[in-house]
Design an enzyme around this catalytic site. Structure first.
Site, PDB file in Angstrom:
ATOM      1  N   SER A 186       0.829  -1.205   0.000  1.00  0.00           N
ATOM      2  CA  SER A 186       0.000   0.000   0.000  1.00  0.00           C
ATOM      3  C   SER A 186       0.871   1.266   0.000  1.00  0.00           C
ATOM      4  O   SER A 186       1.754   1.410  -0.851  1.00  0.00           O
ATOM      5  CB  SER A 186      -0.943  -0.057   1.208  1.00  0.00           C
ATOM      6  N   LEU A 187       0.677   2.152   0.968  1.00  0.00           N
ATOM      7  CA  LEU A 187       1.456   3.384   1.029  1.00  0.00           C
ATOM      8  C   LEU A 187       2.948   3.093   1.200  1.00  0.00           C
ATOM      9  O   LEU A 187       3.798   3.856   0.725  1.00  0.00           O
ATOM     10  CB  LEU A 187       0.949   4.259   2.189  1.00  0.00           C
TER      11      LEU A 187
END
Length: 711
Positions: free
Chosen positions: A347-348
């Site tokens: 993800s991030l």
């Protein structure tokens, strides 16, 4: 407890005296005493509940050897769990090496009793276990049972015979003279030796480490739908990798060509939220819908923090310094390590790593070699592109002027009216060229090392340098493509590669709402599908019935039912998922909704574990019943070779986007499984197998048998 033991000794003294404790060989077959074999455990505390977990056989033997070395006064430290935890023998403590974690109690275990809540066996303390063992030895030697002992917590243990030993709760009878424990109440089973209790002793890990992978988490402190930490999720990823090595790299293991891959978690969330920002947020957070607001503060705001110049710097500094610290610590503890290092982000976390990698500085000699090899071809290609543009604008007579100034396409797009005037271009042609530049500026090819200029990136940060050159970068459920687009990047130059990392894989679940593709940013004019990740057992999911070649709908989309040529094993897998759900619903409607959700979100256990339900057994049986296919026969969906697509140098000329196959049950409602799609990677055998395959390919080691559909 001491008094109870003494009474047993008094009974022994009534018998003919023994010169020494009898050896096993000196006793008759019926009265033979054999010392109990100890096994070492550690105490794991989860949500205030204690659970005793056995060390692997290898680790337990090492601990026992150190314990028996006679160096009890020294603080001996024994590495366990692949070197990720140290056991301080004198203190009986298990301490995490690479990350912060509560210290666990360690115990040398010989005697156990069954607990109340979950029927798990709990070890007695080492001191009381010695008393129990001594009483047991006397009872066996003299063949006198019904021995009664009192534990330190005033509970009664009775040794009826070698097969029946029980532990009673302390039920006190009060009278004027106080209370005394009795053996009334429900008895609990007592067992001697780890081999007599139902506990799964984990397999040991190969000592040899071939490759190191750092794993960076995404938003928030929780990394999966069970709200587990990055440490727990990476533990799962590592365990799956060990089972995949046994299943798919058996030949290399038998020939001792490979050991294992080590995965270490990198935590940046706690450093960010220790800056005092949480206190500031608390002051301005509204009191309504309290839990939701705190969840947002703890998770989604991480994305906004990363787009803030202040906190972005904190995040990139933390990630880089933590990876450098872990790398140096790992080398200190593994001085013979000669393998490579890769990095993975979820993800991030994948975006943070991407930004770090695009801002790494390659060694000067590498830059020179790279430029030398491509200077001539890129220069010629750039001049040709300018020639075509001028031809399109009916300004071919000015080609020589631009060639004389060594003007390529990139330089042309940087031209101002003043530059063109200095080159001697008249006003009319100047206006045409400037209009073309302004109209086509949106479509221009962006070089990635220019992405982070103030014009295209809202945040400027000083990106630290890593102490190593990563071999491969793996992105799981990554929003990199979306963030680049939002930053104003329309296209990635096909000639661009990360300065210090030659491999890049973008892996995503088809229902992951946070994941975006990368390849269309490199080849925008061609519509093509991502590479399909093969199933780790070579199966074909139901939605692949029409093959990868059909332009619409995409092969990685959802479907409402099985196609005619569906793999029978896929139907078994669907049956298994539905069976789990129906059983849960039948047992308890309200309570089962939570359990059914967990059954969906729980990924399949590693291949080495036996099936735990009838449904799983049926699924495996149906796979066995499939007609035998020849090893060299390719499944129908794979026979048509996908056309070769040039996706540039970002992954060394190889494909970048890889999509997981959804489970059959997930095909019925893609919205229901969207969240799970974003959090499924930690226990995904298919994902782990791709990571291992690509890592070992850099060492010239391949799978035992290529999976259908793999590159």
């Amino acid at each position: 407890a001491g008094a109870s033991i003494m009474s047993a000794r008094e009974q022994q003294q009534a018998q003919p005296p023994l010169a020494a404790p009898p050896e096993a060989g000196e006793l008759d077959a019926g009265n033979r005493y054999e010392a109990v074999v100890p096994h070492w455990f550690y105490c794991k505390v989860t949500d205030s509940r204690e659970r005793w977990v056995p060390f692997s056989t290898q680790d337990s033997e090492r601990l026992e050897e150190a314990h028996g070395s006679g160096r009890d006064n020294e603080d001996l430290v024994v590495p366990t769990s692949g070197g990720r935890y140290d056991v301080h023998l004198k203190k009986r403590q298990r301490v995490a090496v690479y990350w912060e974690e509560e210290v666990s109690e360690v115990r040398r275990c010989t005697w156990f009793y069954k607990g109340d809540k979950d029927n798990k066996y709990i070890p007695y303390s080492e001191t009381f276990s010695k008393e129990l063992e001594e009483a047991y030895m006397i009872a066996v030697t003299l063949d006198e049972w019904k021995k009664k002992l009192e534990s330190p917590s005033r509970e009664i243990i009775i040794l009826h015979n070698p097969k029946l030993m029980v532990h009673y709760h302390p039920v006190a009878t009060s009278d004027d003279w106080g209370s005394t424990p009795t053996e009334q109440g429900r008895p609990r089973t007592v067992k001697r030796g780890v081999e007599n209790i139902a506990v799964e002793i984990p397999n040991g890990e190969p000592l040899q480490i071939d490759h190191l992978v750092f794993v960076v988490h995404g938003i928030g402190p929780a990394c999966d739908i069970r709200f587990r930490s990055i440490v727990q999720c990476v533990n799962d990823f590592r365990n799956v990798s060990l089972s995949m090595l046994q299943a798919h790299f058996k030949k290399a293991q038998e020939q001792q060509q490979i050991g294992r891959v080590e995965f270490l978690p990198v935590n940046w969330h706690s450093s960010l939220h220790s800056t005092g920002v949480d206190v500031d947020l608390e002051r301005i957070t509204l009191p309504s819908i309290n839990r939701l607001r705190h969840f947002i503060n703890d998770t989604i705001l991480d994305v906004f923090f990363y787009n803030s110049s202040t906190y972005c710097q904190t995040i990139v500094d933390t990630v880089a310094s933590e990876m450098n610290r872990l790398y140096q610590l790992f080398l200190t503890r593994n001085p013979l390590f000669k393998g490579g290092v890769s990095i993975a982000g979820h993800s991030l976390g994948s975006l943070i790593l991407f930004d770090l990698l695009t801002n790494q500085k390659a060694a000067p000699e590498e830059d020179e070699n790279k430029e030398e090899g491509s200077r001539t071809t890129s220069s010629n290609r750039g001049i040709e592109e300018v020639r075509e543009i001028l031809k399109k604008l009916e300004l071919s007579e000015y080609c020589e002027v631009f060639e004389k100034e060594k003007m390529d396409r990139q330089a042309l797009f940087l031209c101002t009216e003043k530059n063109l005037k200095e080159m001697g271009i008249p006003l009319g042609p100047r206006m045409k060229i400037l209009h073309y530049i302004s109209s086509k500026e949106e479509m221009q090819v962006c070089l990635l090392h220019d992405l982070y200029s103030p014009r295209s990136h809202p945040v400027s940060a000083n990106y630290p340098q890593l102490n190593y050159k990563p071999t491969i970068f793996f992105a799981f459920g990554s929003p990199i493509g979306m963030f680049l687009t939002v930053r104003g990047v329309k296209r990635i130059n096909p000639n661009y590669s990360l300065p210090t990392c030659k491999g890049f894989f973008n892996i995503f679940h088809p229902f992951d709402p946070v994941a975006y593709r990368i390849e269309p940013m490199i080849v925008p004019d061609l519509e093509f599908e991502p590479m399909l990740l093969p199933h780790h057992k070579g199966r074909k999911r139901m939605h692949l019935g029409k093959g990868m070649g059909s332009p619409s709908p995409p092969a990685w989309g959802s479907c409402c039912g099985p196609q005619p040529d569906t793999d029978p094993s896929c139907l078994s897998e669907l049956k298994e998922g539905l069976t789990r759900m129906s059983v849960d619903l039948k047992n308890n409607l309200l309570g089962s909704l939570r359990v059914a959700w967990q059954s969906f979100t729980r990924a399949p256990l590693p291949a080495v574990e036996a099936a735990s339900t009838d449904a799983e057994a049926e699924a495996e049986a149906s796979v066995e019943k499939q007609p035998d296919t020849k090893p060299d026969e390719t499944p129908p969906a794979v026979k048509e070779e996908a056309p070769l697509i040039n996706v540039g140098r970002l992954n060394g000329g190889n494909r970048i986007d890889y999509v997981l196959q959804e489970k059959p049950i997930e095909s019925f409602n893609e919205y229901l499984f969207a969240l799970q799609g974003h959090l499924c990677y930690w226990e995904s055998e298919d994902t782990v197998l791709l990571v291992l395959k690509e890592i070992y390919q850099t060492q010239g080691i391949t799978l035992d048998q290529p999976l259908p559909g793999s590159q």
